[in-house]
Every structure is written in C-alpha cells, then in structure tokens.
Write a protein that holds these residues in place. Sequence first.
Motif, PDB file in Angstrom:
ATOM      1  N   GLY A 269       0.816  -1.212   0.000  1.00  0.00           N
ATOM      2  CA  GLY A 269       0.000   0.000   0.000  1.00  0.00           C
ATOM      3  C   GLY A 269       0.850   1.261   0.000  1.00  0.00           C
ATOM      4  N   ALA A 270       1.915   1.276   0.788  1.00  0.00           N
ATOM      5  CA  ALA A 270       2.802   2.442   0.820  1.00  0.00           C
ATOM      6  C   ALA A 270       3.512   2.613  -0.515  1.00  0.00           C
ATOM      7  CB  ALA A 270       3.815   2.299   1.948  1.00  0.00           C
ATOM      8  N   TRP A 271       3.919   1.510  -1.122  1.00  0.00           N
ATOM      9  CA  TRP A 271       4.585   1.589  -2.419  1.00  0.00           C
ATOM     10  C   TRP A 271       3.634   2.125  -3.488  1.00  0.00           C
ATOM     11  CZ3 TRP A 271       3.575  -1.353  -6.901  1.00  0.00           C
ATOM     12  CH2 TRP A 271       4.485  -1.161  -7.934  1.00  0.00           C
ATOM     13  N   SER A 272       2.372   1.670  -3.444  1.00  0.00           N
ATOM     14  CA  SER A 272       1.414   2.122  -4.454  1.00  0.00           C
ATOM     15  C   SER A 272       1.057   3.594  -4.259  1.00  0.00           C
ATOM     16  CB  SER A 272       0.156   1.264  -4.430  1.00  0.00           C
ATOM     17  OG  SER A 272      -0.548   1.472  -3.226  1.00  0.00           O
ATOM     18  N   LEU A 273       1.126   4.092  -3.022  1.00  0.00           N
ATOM     19  CA  LEU A 273       0.850   5.513  -2.769  1.00  0.00           C
ATOM     20  C   LEU A 273       2.088   6.387  -2.900  1.00  0.00           C
ATOM     21  CD1 LEU A 273      -1.491   5.200   0.323  1.00  0.00           C
ATOM     22  CD2 LEU A 273      -2.148   5.775  -2.010  1.00  0.00           C
ATOM     23  N   GLY A 274       3.253   5.754  -3.001  1.00  0.00           N
ATOM     24  CA  GLY A 274       4.489   6.507  -3.144  1.00  0.00           C
ATOM     25  C   GLY A 274       4.957   7.133  -1.839  1.00  0.00           C
ATOM     26  N   THR A 275       4.622   6.511  -0.716  1.00  0.00           N
ATOM     27  CA  THR A 275       5.040   7.014   0.590  1.00  0.00           C
ATOM     28  C   THR A 275       5.953   6.012   1.265  1.00  0.00           C
ATOM     29  OG1 THR A 275       3.129   6.055   1.692  1.00  0.00           O
ATOM     30  CG2 THR A 275       2.898   8.302   0.889  1.00  0.00           C
ATOM     31  N   SER A 276       6.483   6.401   2.421  1.00  0.00           N
ATOM     32  CA  SER A 276       7.327   5.487   3.172  1.00  0.00           C
ATOM     33  C   SER A 276       6.568   4.986   4.405  1.00  0.00           C
ATOM     34  CB  SER A 276       8.618   6.184   3.599  1.00  0.00           C
ATOM     35  OG  SER A 276       8.319   7.261   4.459  1.00  0.00           O
ATOM     36  N   ILE A 277       7.112   3.952   5.014  1.00  0.00           N
ATOM     37  CA  ILE A 277       6.475   3.322   6.171  1.00  0.00           C
ATOM     38  C   ILE A 277       7.198   3.763   7.435  1.00  0.00           C
ATOM     39  CG2 ILE A 277       5.990   1.134   7.300  1.00  0.00           C
ATOM     40  CD1 ILE A 277       5.957  -0.150   4.572  1.00  0.00           C
ATOM     41  N   SER A 278       6.425   4.078   8.467  1.00  0.00           N
ATOM     42  CA  SER A 278       6.981   4.360   9.782  1.00  0.00           C
ATOM     43  C   SER A 278       6.935   3.062  10.583  1.00  0.00           C
ATOM     44  CB  SER A 278       6.171   5.460  10.466  1.00  0.00           C
ATOM     45  OG  SER A 278       6.590   5.600  11.799  1.00  0.00           O
ATOM     46  N   TYR A 279       8.070   2.365  10.652  1.00  0.00           N
ATOM     47  CA  TYR A 279       8.090   1.067  11.327  1.00  0.00           C
ATOM     48  C   TYR A 279       7.807   1.156  12.820  1.00  0.00           C
ATOM     49  CZ  TYR A 279       9.516  -1.171   7.044  1.00  0.00           C
ATOM     50  OH  TYR A 279       9.538  -1.646   5.764  1.00  0.00           O
ATOM     51  N   PRO A 280       8.276   2.186  13.545  1.00  0.00           N
ATOM     52  CA  PRO A 280       7.876   2.275  14.959  1.00  0.00           C
ATOM     53  C   PRO A 280       6.365   2.444  15.132  1.00  0.00           C
ATOM     54  CG  PRO A 280       9.789   3.637  14.571  1.00  0.00           C
ATOM     55  CD  PRO A 280       9.316   3.165  13.233  1.00  0.00           C
ATOM     56  N   LEU A 281       5.733   3.218  14.263  1.00  0.00           N
ATOM     57  CA  LEU A 281       4.283   3.380  14.325  1.00  0.00           C
ATOM     58  C   LEU A 281       3.579   2.076  13.966  1.00  0.00           C
ATOM     59  CD1 LEU A 281       1.843   5.222  14.724  1.00  0.00           C
ATOM     60  CD2 LEU A 281       2.034   5.848  12.316  1.00  0.00           C
ATOM     61  N   LEU A 282       4.106   1.349  13.002  1.00  0.00           N
ATOM     62  CA  LEU A 282       3.536   0.060  12.619  1.00  0.00           C
ATOM     63  C   LEU A 282       3.628  -0.937  13.773  1.00  0.00           C
ATOM     64  CD1 LEU A 282       2.348  -1.708  10.330  1.00  0.00           C
ATOM     65  CD2 LEU A 282       4.698  -2.285   9.716  1.00  0.00           C
ATOM     66  N   ALA A 283       4.764  -0.970  14.457  1.00  0.00           N
ATOM     67  CA  ALA A 283       4.938  -1.881  15.586  1.00  0.00           C
ATOM     68  C   ALA A 283       4.034  -1.481  16.756  1.00  0.00           C
ATOM     69  CB  ALA A 283       6.398  -1.900  16.023  1.00  0.00           C
ATOM     70  N   ALA A 284       3.934  -0.191  17.028  1.00  0.00           N
ATOM     71  CA  ALA A 284       3.099   0.277  18.133  1.00  0.00           C
ATOM     72  C   ALA A 284       1.622   0.006  17.864  1.00  0.00           C
ATOM     73  CB  ALA A 284       3.334   1.759  18.372  1.00  0.00           C
ATOM     74  N   SER A 285       1.177   0.232  16.648  1.00  0.00           N
ATOM     75  CA  SER A 285      -0.232  -0.016  16.339  1.00  0.00           C
ATOM     76  C   SER A 285      -0.536  -1.512  16.333  1.00  0.00           C
ATOM     77  CB  SER A 285      -0.610   0.613  15.001  1.00  0.00           C
ATOM     78  OG  SER A 285       0.102   0.013  13.942  1.00  0.00           O
ATOM     79  N   SER A 286       0.418  -2.335  15.915  1.00  0.00           N
ATOM     80  CA  SER A 286       0.219  -3.787  15.962  1.00  0.00           C
ATOM     81  C   SER A 286       0.140  -4.271  17.403  1.00  0.00           C
ATOM     82  CB  SER A 286       1.360  -4.506  15.249  1.00  0.00           C
ATOM     83  OG  SER A 286       1.382  -4.165  13.891  1.00  0.00           O
ATOM     84  N   ALA A 287       1.041  -3.789  18.247  1.00  0.00           N
ATOM     85  CA  ALA A 287       1.026  -4.182  19.660  1.00  0.00           C
ATOM     86  C   ALA A 287      -0.238  -3.682  20.347  1.00  0.00           C
ATOM     87  CB  ALA A 287       2.263  -3.642  20.362  1.00  0.00           C
ATOM     88  N   GLY A 288      -0.663  -2.473  20.016  1.00  0.00           N
ATOM     89  CA  GLY A 288      -1.883  -1.928  20.608  1.00  0.00           C
ATOM     90  C   GLY A 288      -3.116  -2.707  20.208  1.00  0.00           C
ATOM     91  N   SER A 289      -3.183  -3.130  18.956  1.00  0.00           N
ATOM     92  CA  SER A 289      -4.351  -3.891  18.517  1.00  0.00           C
ATOM     93  C   SER A 289      -4.382  -5.277  19.136  1.00  0.00           C
ATOM     94  CB  SER A 289      -4.381  -3.986  16.992  1.00  0.00           C
ATOM     95  OG  SER A 289      -3.275  -4.721  16.516  1.00  0.00           O
ATOM     96  N   ILE A 290      -3.223  -5.897  19.316  1.00  0.00           N
ATOM     97  CA  ILE A 290      -3.166  -7.208  19.970  1.00  0.00           C
ATOM     98  C   ILE A 290      -3.554  -7.078  21.433  1.00  0.00           C
ATOM     99  CG2 ILE A 290      -1.576  -9.027  20.735  1.00  0.00           C
ATOM    100  CD1 ILE A 290      -0.129  -8.629  18.028  1.00  0.00           C
ATOM    101  N   LEU A 291      -3.072  -6.046  22.107  1.00  0.00           N
ATOM    102  CA  LEU A 291      -3.417  -5.816  23.508  1.00  0.00           C
ATOM    103  C   LEU A 291      -4.906  -5.548  23.675  1.00  0.00           C
ATOM    104  CD1 LEU A 291      -2.368  -5.459  26.422  1.00  0.00           C
ATOM    105  CD2 LEU A 291      -2.067  -3.043  25.886  1.00  0.00           C
ATOM    106  N   PHE A 292      -5.472  -4.726  22.811  1.00  0.00           N
ATOM    107  CA  PHE A 292      -6.900  -4.422  22.866  1.00  0.00           C
ATOM    108  C   PHE A 292      -7.732  -5.682  22.650  1.00  0.00           C
ATOM    109  CE2 PHE A 292     -10.856  -3.119  20.717  1.00  0.00           C
ATOM    110  CZ  PHE A 292     -11.390  -2.315  21.709  1.00  0.00           C
TER     111      PHE A 292
END
Length: 60
Positions: free
Chosen positions: A9-32
């Motif tokens: 999705g980031a490649w198709s939009l031409g943006t970069s990925i924030s890996y710390p944000l990706l890890a935090a949102s993944s951990a938050g969703s698992i915790l929730f």
Amino acid sequence: MGTLSVEIGAWSLGTSISYPLLAASSAGSILFSAIIGVAGGLYPAIQASRMDVVSALRFE
C-alpha cells in the motif's frame, strides 16, 4: 502478511512506512483484542460460578 500489505500500500501511494508506528499499532491492537477477549470470557464465567449447579443445568 500485514507488514507486506502495508508495504504494498505504501509503495502504491508513493510514501514510506513508519516502522515504529507500525509496531506500536500492531502491539496496541493485539493488547486491545486480548483485553476484550479476557473480559468477554471472564464475565460469563464469574456469573456461572455464582449459580447453583442444579439450577444452571435445569435451564440448559
């Protein structure tokens, strides 16, 4: 699979990925999800433990 889909999705939009944000949102969703699952299982279990066995099986 989730990281791969975010990267595509980031490649198709031409943006970069924030890996710390990706890890935090993944951990938050698992915790929730874990909190909701434990609460959803614990509440009926507590109610069932307070019931009389014979009356609980009668209404089964």
